[in-house]
Design an enzyme around this catalytic site. Structure first.
Site, mmCIF file in Angstrom:
data_model
loop_
_atom_site.group_PDB
_atom_site.id
_atom_site.type_symbol
_atom_site.label_atom_id
_atom_site.label_comp_id
_atom_site.label_asym_id
_atom_site.label_seq_id
_atom_site.Cartn_x
_atom_site.Cartn_y
_atom_site.Cartn_z
ATOM 1 N N SER A 287 0.843 -1.189 0.000
ATOM 2 C CA SER A 287 0.000 0.000 0.000
ATOM 3 C C SER A 287 0.883 1.246 0.000
ATOM 4 C CB SER A 287 -0.961 -0.047 1.182
ATOM 5 O OG SER A 287 -2.006 0.885 1.037
ATOM 6 N N HIS B 218 -7.730 -5.417 -1.094
ATOM 7 C CA HIS B 218 -6.496 -4.830 -0.575
ATOM 8 C C HIS B 218 -5.678 -5.822 0.248
ATOM 9 C CE1 HIS B 218 -4.130 -1.224 0.001
ATOM 10 N NE2 HIS B 218 -4.097 -1.394 1.310
ATOM 11 N N ASP C 58 -9.937 -4.008 -5.021
ATOM 12 C CA ASP C 58 -9.341 -3.177 -3.984
ATOM 13 C C ASP C 58 -9.891 -1.752 -4.050
ATOM 14 O OD1 ASP C 58 -7.719 -1.799 -2.221
ATOM 15 O OD2 ASP C 58 -5.849 -2.656 -2.977
#
Length: 706
Positions: A557, A678, A643
């Site tokens: 991320s 995610h 995501d």
């Protein structure tokens, strides 16, 4: 896998489709913008899907010769997990609650039994709920005040849009889905598109929850009457600011429902009596840009309740203040802010309260007393470097605190802390079935000086028999004020036992050393984060732990953004780079206010729409925008099609541009989880399979045998 040999001769090259945009007089080319499906969040564009699937085939082809190693690593990692395992039961009212994994199960079962004695009750069976699903993740689990009812939420595709469902717990015999409610059957009562906690009303006839809108923004708190149609749900609060997100929680005494709204630098709290959830919310204090606060309430006697406020209004490391509920904005300092102690939170109990924080980057827990402010009782732990915190203390009246503890060499431990005796009682130590001898490993906490003279903490673990400058894995995150604790990992042992040192760089952008540490890695000082990481790597080389090209690195991320930035700036340092769901198209994302998170992210990164300086700075480090014709280290990249946090096209575009411009023959492989988001695949063993793939890639690229 059916495919022609021809498609596996070379990696897929994405088509270049000229596209550009202009801001502040600067034109930016973006030839891979077409990889964003115009129908997102639905991804149905055939050309986009064909490209992602081609990349997946290339990933599989390149990793195919390493399947034996992947399988061996997976078995090794799985062998360190106690498959049939149970948590330590926790008392809450008339019940003891715990969760349990059965042998071979990917998911948990949620159990309870009466404190007074009686049979165990299965409240929730994740195994059954996940059956037949490609993806399953449990969100919130909330038992009603009397223990009679259960609300829970699930996500079946990784989009983080959860559906709430309800069950009536019926004592011996288990659970029932279909119990007559106000408008039919409980099994028919569900709420879609939610996120976050579920809070019951005191009367147990309704729950409050956060609703995600079409842009995955959660600015609305709603009330759902059990048994009713969700179309009839009542809006309790809606925030007018596009950048704010809303959440709901229950106070420690379960008398007040707490509504929290905020972005990354400002917050605002409202209170609602749990017995009257439709009452007008009571505002604690109006929002003030840059001021964050959270609260809890003590006392039940009308007119004498006290609000406790954890806030950064007078000191960036936060203070603890109090105010009468009758005037909740009149804050009086109870514990002043400190340069030495970073106050991260507090918990109220009947006879005492507990504060948590960090001193010199290490976790601290202190018991304090309402009637004697000078009485401070720190909880002392056995190691010099560790991670510790409160863990599941649901009862207002308690004489013992449940704590969690671990270090880089000590497996996870559950303690009960006897407050009166000031003693720790070990309840459970993580079992590693394949065996673990802590004496074989050493851990260190170093300080390495960054280029601007700042000392950066580094946590290290390695085998004591390790010799010379060997391979080293370096991990960091460095954003949003999120610290990376020096905790324990069984997965990590698969590298450490093969001669790796494993290092965590506590770089600026996290709040490891306090709020100033966080601020020093955001907005106009964002590049400190990247420089710190590079300088830590160079410092570890100088101290003889490793050598250039012998360092593998990973991050996800915002940590994936870090991977992209340092791959651009210092490619020769890294022997392998793994970027999970990387936030690499920073400029385009921050320019697109229609995306779910963008307005709320501007306080973290800057607003390039309105601010030319922010535009120029973000462009200067955005990994996608800074890809250039040079040699890059071997790269493994992942994405999740569903995501909502880092959209799949960010890593897809980055990989496409890397394939176009890089001048080396090093590996570049890219995998998109087509049915996940995610967090990657769901299930405790599926995540291990992905870790095994990552480690196999690292070992392959660094030439490490075994």
């Amino acid at each position: 896998m059916a495919d022609s040999t021809q498609t596996l001769i070379a990696p897929p090259l994405a088509a270049k489709k000229p596209h550009s945009f202009s801001h502040h007089g600067t034109s930016v080319s973006d030839d891979y913008a077409w990889l964003r499906d115009p129908g997102y969040p639905q991804v149905t564009d055939r050309e986009v899907l064909a490209h992602l699937e081609a990349e997946n085939r290339w990933f599989e082809a390149r990793m195919a010769p390493h399947q034996d190693r992947i399988e061996a690593l997976f078995k090794e990692m799985r062998g360190r997990i106690k498959e049939a395992d149970t948590s330590v039961p926790q008392k809450d009212g008339d019940w003891l609650y715990w969760i349990e994994f059965e042998e071979g199960a990917q998911y948990k079962k949620w159990w309870r039994r009466p404190v007074a004695g009686g049979p165990d009750e299965l409240m929730l069976d994740e195994v059954a709920l996940a059956e037949g699903q490609e993806y399953f993740r449990l969100g919130a689990v909330s038992v009603s005040p009397s223990g009679r009812y259960l609300a829970y939420s699930t996500d079946l595709n990784g989009s983080e849009r959860y559906t709430i469902r309800f069950r009536q717990l019926i004592g011996p015999g288990g659970i029932a889905d279909e119990v007559p409610g106000a408008a039919g059957k409980w099994g028919d009562s569900e709420v879609e598109g939610t996120i976050g906690n579920i809070v019951w009303s005191a009367a147990e006839d309704a729950v409050l929850y956060s609703l995600s809108d079409e842009n995955w923004r959660h600015r609305t708190i709603r009330l759902h009457r059990i048994g009713s149609d969700s179309a009839e749900d009542v809006t309790i609060y809606h925030d007018p600011d596009e950048a704010f997100s809303c959440g709901v929680a229950l106070g420690a005494q379960e008398k007040w429902i707490i509504l929290h709204a905020g972005d990354h630098e400002t917050s605002e709290v409202r209170l609602i009596p749990a017995h009257d959830p439709l009452a007008e919310p009571l505002l604690v204090r109006p929002r003030q840009k840059g001021v964050e606060y959270d609260v809890d309430i003590r006392g039940t006697e009308p007119g004498r309740e006290v609000v406790y406020i954890h806030t950064n209004d007078t000191h960036e490391n936060f203070r603890l203040a109090t105010a009468p509920l009758t005037d909740p904005g009149a804050w009086t300092t109870l514990i002043a802010g400190s340069n030495d102690f970073y106050l991260t939170g507090f918990d109220l109990f009947r006879d005492f309260y507990v504060i948590e924080g960090r001193r010199a980057g290490l976790d601290q827990i202190e018991v304090r007393y309402y009637d004697d402010p000078a009485r401070v009782e720190p909880i002392v732990f056995p190691e010099a470097s560790y991670s510790a915190g409160l863990s599941g203390n649901p009862e207002w009246h308690t004489e013992k605190l449940r704590l969690s503890y671990e270090s880089m060499v000590s497996p996870a431990t559950v303690y009960d802390y006897d407050v009166a005796a000031r003693s720790l009682d070990t309840l459970k130590v993580q079992v590693i079935p394949s065996g673990y001898d802590a004496t074989l490993y050493a851990t260190e906490r170093l300080e390495i000086t960054a280029r601007d003279g700042t000392a950066i903490p580094v946590s290290l673990v390695y085998r004591r028999d390790r010799r010379g400058p060997g391979p080293l894995h370096l991990y960091a995150y460095g954003a949003y004020g999120i610290a990376v604790d020096p905790g324990f990992s069984t997965t990590r042992l698969s590298l450490v036992d093969r001669g790796f040192a494993y290092a965590i760089a506590h770089i600026r952008g996290g709040d490891d050393l306090g709020r100033a540490w966080y601020k020093a890695g955001k907005l106009e000082r964002r590049t400190n984060t990247f420089n710190d990481f590079v300088d830590v790597a160079k410092g570890l080389i100088e101290r003889g732990y490793t050598a250039a090209g012998r360092i593998s690195i990973s991050g996800g991320s915002a940590g994936g953004e870090l991977m992209g930035a340092v791959a651009n700036s210092d490619p020769g340092l890294w022997g392998a780079v793994v970027a999970h769901v990387p936030f690499v198209d920073v400029l385009c994302t921050m320019l697109d206010e229609s995306l779910p998170l963008t307005p709320g992210e501007w306080p973290e990164w800057g607003n390039p729409i309105e601010d030319k300086a922010a535009f120029d700075l973000i462009r200067s480090y955005s990994p996608y925008d800074q890809v250039k014709a040079q040699a890059y280290p071997p790269l493994m990249v992942t994405a999740g099609l569903n995501d909502p946090r880092v959209t799949y096209w960010e890593p897809a575009k980055w990989v496409a541009r890397l394939r176009e411009l890089k001048t080396d023959g090093n590996e570049l492989i890219f995998k998109t989880n087509m049915g996940a988001g995610h967090g990657g695949k769901s299930g405790r063993f599926e995540s291990l399979k992905e870790a095994a793939e990552e480690f196999a890639f690292i070992l392959w690229q660094l030439g490490v045998e075994g």
